[in-house]
Scaffold this active site. Structure first.
Site, PDB file in Angstrom:
ATOM      1  NE  ARG A  78      -3.931   0.655   1.843  1.00 28.56           N
ATOM      2  CZ  ARG A  78      -5.050   0.748   2.105  1.00 28.56           C
ATOM      3  NH1 ARG A  78      -5.296   1.490   3.369  1.00 28.56           N
ATOM      4  NH2 ARG A  78      -6.193   0.105   1.502  1.00 28.56           N
ATOM      5  CG  HIS A 133      -8.106   0.014  -3.495  1.00 30.07           C
ATOM      6  ND1 HIS A 133      -7.418  -0.841  -3.188  1.00 30.07           N
ATOM      7  CD2 HIS A 133      -8.911   0.370  -2.426  1.00 30.07           C
ATOM      8  CE1 HIS A 133      -7.623  -1.283  -1.731  1.00 30.07           C
ATOM      9  NE2 HIS A 133      -8.646  -0.417  -1.352  1.00 30.07           N
ATOM     10  CD  GLN A 176     -12.840  -1.331  -1.822  1.00 30.30           C
ATOM     11  OE1 GLN A 176     -12.153  -1.362  -0.805  1.00 30.30           O
ATOM     12  NE2 GLN A 176     -14.009  -2.112  -1.914  1.00 30.30           N
ATOM     13  CG  ASP A 219     -13.322   6.507  -1.810  1.00 33.63           C
ATOM     14  OD1 ASP A 219     -13.404   6.617  -0.720  1.00 33.63           O
ATOM     15  OD2 ASP A 219     -12.437   6.453  -2.449  1.00 33.63           O
ATOM     16  CB  CYS A 274     -14.062   1.485  -1.020  1.00 30.48           C
ATOM     17  SG  CYS A 274     -13.520   3.174  -0.683  1.00 30.48           S
ATOM     18  NE  ARG A 310     -10.360  -5.120  -0.253  1.00 34.12           N
ATOM     19  CZ  ARG A 310      -9.774  -4.162   0.276  1.00 34.12           C
ATOM     20  NH1 ARG A 310     -10.312  -3.231   0.654  1.00 34.12           N
ATOM     21  NH2 ARG A 310      -8.149  -4.198   0.040  1.00 34.12           N
TER      22      ARG A 310
END
Ligand code: CP
Ligand code: NVA
Length: 326
Positions: free
Chosen positions: A119, A146, A149, A246, A286, A314
């Site tokens: 990340r 991402h 996700q 988001d 998310c 996830r």
């Protein structure tokens, strides 16, 4: 005849050893393969974690430059349930590019672990880890993409609207309201590749990455679908099967919070906006969410919300990726 999870892992030759730096790395067929595997792993979770351990003896390094709840926990649980081990390296541990160069970190880690989950701030850090290391790299969120996700998101859509043995997203529409950020970029690419129409409503200047948008439009056209960008959230939501949002300010953009709050006024997902979507539409986010900013509490916590199913997925989507690639 149903393939067992073991059969599917054995037949995953095309994905073994692969990087996941972004949805850009995957073909439509590979995405469908991962989603089907995720759905099966979810259905057979108890059996799988006792009897099928494709990561036995394997270790992954989790290199995180930013905080995380979902990504860190779901990767650690996924690795444990597949029989492997995780070494978590917090932002202060490595200080990527400061204490040591990214190529040096990649080369050192490659001698010890079987894969790197990263990340990062710069997307380049993920691609450099993949280039200078010799083990597979998974993007656990960068400033550009991402992908983990997006896989979980489309698994959630499939569970609601598709046949799990033959997920077909044609004819479905996703409305994304808000910032054209990392989450939006990956979502746009995965929808395009799977033939799910997507309309993004973004304030001017906050559209998704232009190169990825061109790529997504090209992919969508090949599936007789389309990716549309508008500035009016109400227009984007019309007839949607899923409405997604988001945060307005992503990690690393904190200095822009005030400017962004002004730019995104009117881009909240609330009951009025949801009334334009199909009555059967689901709400996706998310997470983490800011109630009262990008989404009203009545919607995030309301009956159309699929956010907890989405966050659980996830785990299953990442397990599928690890099982198929390692
Ligand atoms: N959605 C997501 O990636 O959550 P975290 O930042 O908590 O990992
Ligand atoms: N766009 C958000 C997603 C967090 C999971 C961020 O990058 O902070």
């Amino acid at each position: 005849m149903l393939m067992t999870t073991e059969d599917e892992v054995l037949s995953a030759g095309n994905l073994r050893g692969r990087n996941l730096t972004g949805i850009t790395d995957l073909t439509r067929e590979e995405i469908v393969q991962v989603l089907k595997h995720a759905l099966r792993l979810k259905a057979n979770r108890q059996h799988q974690r006792v009897h099928i351990r494709p990561m036995l003896g394997k270790t992954l390094a989790l290199v995180f430059e930013k905080p995380s709840l979902r990504t860190r926990v779901t990767f650690e649980v996924a690795i444990t349930e597949l029989g492997g081990s995780a070494v978590y390296l917090a932002p202060a541990d490595i200080q990527l590019g400061k204490r040591e160069t990214v190529p040096d970190v990649a080369a050192n880690l490659s001698g010890w672990v079987d894969g790197i989950v990263a990340r990062t701030f710069a997307h380049r850090t993920v691609t450099d880890l993949a280039e200078y290391g010799s083990v597979p790299v998974v993007n656990a969120l960068s400033d550009l993409e991402h992908p983990c996700q997006a896989l979980a998101d489309l698994q959630t859509v499939a569970e609601r609207f598709c046949d799990s043995e033959n997920p077909d997203f044609g004819g479905l529409k996703l409305a994304y309201i808000g910032d054209g950020n990392n989450v939006a970029n990956s979502l746009m690419l995965i929808c395009a590749k799977l033939g799910m129409a997507m309309t993004l409503a973004c304030p001017s200047g906050y559209e998704p990455d232009s190169e990825l948008l061109s790529l997504a439009r090209h992919e969508a056209a090949a599936q007789a679908s389309n990716i549309e960008i508008v500035n009016d959230p109400g227009k984007a939501a019309i007839g949607a099967d899923a409405v997604y949002t988001d945060v307005w300010t992503s990690m690393g953009q904190e200095a822009e919070t005030e400017r962004r709050a002004k730019a995104f006024a009117g881009f909240q997902v609330n009951a009025e906006l949801m009334s334009r979507a199909k009555s059967t539409a689901i709400v996706l986010h998310c997470l983490p969410a800011h109630r009262g900013e990008e989404i009203a509490a009545e919607v995030l916590d309301g009956p159309q919300s699929a956010i907890l199913q989405q966050s659980e997925n996830r785990l299953h989507a990442q397990k599928a990726w690890l099982a198929l690639t390692l």
